[in-house]
Structure formats: C-alpha cells, structure tokens
Design an enzyme around this catalytic site. Structure first.
Site, PDB file in Angstrom:
ATOM      1  N   SER A 122     -25.151 -32.780  23.177  1.00 42.25           N
ATOM      2  CA  SER A 122     -23.971 -32.733  24.044  1.00 42.25           C
ATOM      3  C   SER A 122     -23.591 -34.137  24.482  1.00 42.25           C
ATOM      4  CB  SER A 122     -24.279 -31.873  25.278  1.00 42.25           C
ATOM      5  OG  SER A 122     -23.211 -31.946  26.196  1.00 42.25           O
ATOM      6  N   HIS A 166     -21.745 -35.110  27.191  1.00 44.26           N
ATOM      7  CA  HIS A 166     -21.689 -35.427  28.629  1.00 44.26           C
ATOM      8  C   HIS A 166     -23.049 -35.449  29.310  1.00 44.26           C
ATOM      9  CE1 HIS A 166     -22.011 -31.356  30.654  1.00 44.26           C
ATOM     10  NE2 HIS A 166     -21.733 -30.957  29.424  1.00 44.26           N
ATOM     11  N   CYS A 218     -27.202 -22.262  40.667  1.00 41.77           N
ATOM     12  CA  CYS A 218     -26.429 -22.341  39.441  1.00 41.77           C
ATOM     13  C   CYS A 218     -26.432 -21.051  38.642  1.00 41.77           C
ATOM     14  CB  CYS A 218     -26.939 -23.491  38.569  1.00 41.77           C
ATOM     15  SG  CYS A 218     -28.648 -23.295  38.070  1.00 41.77           S
TER      16      CYS A 218
HETATM   17  C1  LIG Z   1     -25.706 -28.840  29.279  1.00 46.94           C
HETATM   18  C2  LIG Z   1     -26.532 -28.064  28.350  1.00 46.94           C
HETATM   19  C3  LIG Z   1     -25.951 -27.221  27.406  1.00 46.94           C
HETATM   20  C4  LIG Z   1     -24.466 -27.027  27.313  1.00 46.94           C
HETATM   21  O1  LIG Z   1     -23.850 -28.175  26.819  1.00 46.94           O
HETATM   22  P1  LIG Z   1     -22.266 -28.320  26.858  1.00 46.94           P
HETATM   23  O2  LIG Z   1     -21.995 -29.555  26.073  1.00 46.94           O
HETATM   24  O3  LIG Z   1     -21.901 -28.441  28.298  1.00 46.94           O
HETATM   25  O4  LIG Z   1     -21.686 -27.096  26.225  1.00 46.94           O
HETATM   26  C5  LIG Z   1     -26.787 -26.521  26.561  1.00 46.94           C
HETATM   27  N1  LIG Z   1     -28.115 -26.659  26.621  1.00 46.94           N
HETATM   28  C6  LIG Z   1     -28.704 -27.468  27.500  1.00 46.94           C
HETATM   29  C7  LIG Z   1     -30.181 -27.607  27.502  1.00 46.94           C
HETATM   30  C8  LIG Z   1     -27.937 -28.195  28.398  1.00 46.94           C
HETATM   31  O5  LIG Z   1     -28.542 -28.986  29.279  1.00 46.94           O
END
Ligand SMILES: *Cc1c(COP(=O)(O)O)cnc(C)c1O
Length: 381
Positions: free
Chosen positions: A191, A193, A318
C-alpha cells in the site's frame, strides 16, 4: 514541538515531501495517459510508470514485470485471494479485514489460531494443508500488534507442499527487509499510504516463474497491467509509490533502528511510570515502530479522550461503531476488559524524541487520573 502529535502511522502516514515533489509534474505538465502509444505525452507517462515499477520491484526482490499496480492493499488482497481461485485457502484469524472478508466470500477456508504472542504455529499450518489447498495467506507484519510472522519458515512449508503463498505486507514493506525469493512468497500486497506515499495506490507482486502465478482478473476493461487490472493508470500516484519505495530502500535500515530506539524509549518510560501495563504481541518479532499496550482498569476510549493532543488508536474504536473489542486482541486470548483498555502507538518517520517523551508523560498523567476516578482499579488491586 507542535500539537497534536501524530503517532498513528499504522492507520496512514503523511506523504514524504520528496515523494510529493516527485509526483508534482504528473498532474498539470506530464498528464498523458500511460496507455496512449501514439505521442510523447503517453510515452512520458508510460516511462514514469515503468520507472516506478522497477523501484517497487527492487524493494522486495522481484522483477518489474511481476508488479501489478492497484488502488491499494485492499484491492491487492482481493485480487490475490479471489484471483487464484483456490479450492481451499488457509489464513489466520488475525488477518486484516481485506483478507478475512475476501475469504468469507470464497467459502472453503481454514482459519489458523494465533498463540498468546500473536504468532502462528508453523506445525498447525503444515497440518491444515490438504490436497485441495491452493493458497495460504499470512500477513507479514500486523497493523494492530506489530508482530512479524516467520514468513521464511511459512514460505518453506508452502513451497514444500506446492501451495501458493500470499502475504499482506502493507505494514512490513519499507519497515523491514523483504525478499520474495528468500521467503518463497508468490503474491504480496503493498500500500502506498503506509510508506509515506499517497493514498489510493498500491501494488500486487505476482510471481512470474517457478511457479508462474495465474490470476483471474477482478476488473474487466482495457486490459491494463497485462490484463490483471484494467483501468487508466494513476500515473502520479504510481510515481509517488515508486519514489516512496526508493526512499525506503535507501533509508530503511537507519530509520528502523531509530524508530525502534524511540519505541523502546516510549515503552520503558510508560512501564517505569505506571503499574498494571501489559504489552500485546511478541516483543522479539515485532515492527520497529509499533507498540500496543493494555492499561488495567482504564477504558481505552476514555484514555484516547484524555490524550486529546495525541493521535493514537484504541483496541476497540476502529473495529466498529458498536464498540466491539478488537478481534485481534481477543484472538491473543485477552479478556474483553483488557482488550478494551488497549492503545496502539504507531511511530513514524517524522516523530522526534521530544514528541515521544511528551507522549509518554501524557499517557502516565492521564492513566493515573483515570484510575483515581475509577473504583474498579482499586478493587482489582
Ligand atoms: C492499511 C492496510 C490495508 C489496506 O490498505 P489500503 O491501501 O488502505 O487499501 C491492508 N492490510 C493491512 C495490513 C493494512 O495495514
């Protein structure tokens, strides 16, 4: 020092200014469609995408052609789990919802438990494999408790039994060294971000040989990304993801050592200042930037409210609006009260020592105050 202090880097990270600068030209100047083959606008966009593909691949020991750009780790998880079309999947009860909800839709799934320390027992994995098992999905590093599974060992088991291995590495990439060859990983979710890149962009690594992973696309359209993920490429976002990976590759070792030092400072200060504090998840196999603590006799939500100048998250917030305790902490065997009293600290690139000292002081102050107000804590003692 500015407040509020951001210490929730597992939820998301700020975009690194260097990443932002790399992305900037791809909005108003180099705005071509990377699929336009007939002119320089398209060629420039396509070149930028291919550079980013190489940067992402290099960080995890993959080849560029094994990288499929997506909208994020959620989409990557969906494409991996649904795209493989396995008859039987093995995963873990503490996986991210992107994996668990995909599995729920698929049906024939075995959910492995975790031990008290948050890690799976590799022997249980071995025993769960049947002739129908087509995919194993185990998260690399955990978004709540930060524990790092032994993917090398898990990969060896998967390879020995000829089963594909997927890992959601959204929290691990850029924080710890990952090598899909060493670990025998066939599919890996990334991901943007979570690694100081932009939101809405991510990648799926899919092994191209020994064995070649075949995926059923989840999106029909123009056949982008070798047919695996149709849709006009988010060129600026992809450039940002690539730059974030390049920075991580150069700076990860030093940054992780610094963050582990700050995290340990935070832990030691809080443990020295308070009794009735427990650590959730293995401290030995853990992300350098994660700390997850339970404070006996204190509601996590009340603690969050008291810590109004610090951004952290609780083990109950959350999951849902109904205030269920975290399914992850419950899977470790925590009783509801302790799960409700937990706080996740996620340190990041831009946190300073001064901030860590301040946060430790505030946590101690607020927990003491809440315990004075709470007859339960005294009773329990
Ligand atoms: C943040 C996260 C996701 C989701 O990622 P996105 O890019 O926001 O869809 C999936 N798995 C884990 C372990 C994460 O920390």
């Amino acid at each position: 020092m500015k407040v509020p202090i951001y210490m929730d880097n597992h939820a998301t990270t700020p975009v690194d200014p260097r990443v932002f600068e790399a992305m900037r030209p791809y909005f108003c100047e180099i705005y071509g469609n990377a699929a336009s083959r007939n002119h320089s606008f398209g060629w420039q966009a396509a070149d930028a995408v291919e550079k980013a593909r190489k940067q992402v691949a290099e960080l995890i020991g993959a080849a560029p052609k094994e990288i499929i750009f997506t909208s994020g780790a959620t989409e990557s998880d969906n494409l991996a789990l649904k795209g493989v079309q396995a008859k039987h999947i093995i995963t873990v009860v503490t996986e991210h919802k992107a994996v668990l909800d995909s599995c729920r839709r698929l049906g024939n799934v075995t959910y492995l438990p975790v031990r008290r320390d948050g890690l799976i027992d590799p022997d249980q994995l071995r025993e769960a494999i049947t002739d129908d098992t087509g995919l194993i999905s185990v998260m690399y590093a955990h978004n709540e408790i930060g524990v790092v599974q032994d993917l090398r060992r898990i990969g060896a088991i998967a390879r020995e039994r000829g089963v594909l291995l997927h890992s959601d590495a959204a929290q691990a990439v850029g924080k710890i060294a990952i090598d899909v060859q060493r670990d025998n990983i066939d599919l890996l979710s990334i991901s943007g971000h979570k690694i100081y890149g932009p939101k809405g962009v991510g990648a799926l690594y899919a092994r191209s040989r020994d064995p070649r992973v075949r995926l059923e696309a989840q999106m029909d359209g123009g056949g982008h990304e070798r047919g695996m993920r149709s849709g006009t490429l988010n060129v600026a976002g992809i450039v940002g993801l690539g730059e974030a990976c390049a920075i991580a590759r150069r700076e990860m070792a030093e940054e992780s050592a610094r963050l582990a030092g700050l995290r340990d400072l935070l832990k030691d200060r809080i443990l020295a200042g308070l009794d009735g504090v427990s650590i959730n998840g293995s401290m030995q196999r853990r992300l350098p930037n994660n700390l997850n603590l339970s404070f006996a006799g204190v509601e996590g939500e009340a603690l969050l409210m008291g810590l109004n100048d610090v951004a952290v998250s609780s083990g109950s917030a959350c999951t849902s609006a109904t205030m269920e305790p975290s399914y992850v902490l419950k899977a470790l065997g925590l009783v509801d009260d302790l799960a409700h009293s937990s706080i996740r600290f996620g340190l990041g690139r831009f946190n300073t020592r001064e901030e860590v000292e301040y946060v430790a002081g505030r946590v101690i102050e607020v927990v003491k105050k809440l315990r004075e107000l709470s007859p339960l804590y005294d009773l329990a003692r």
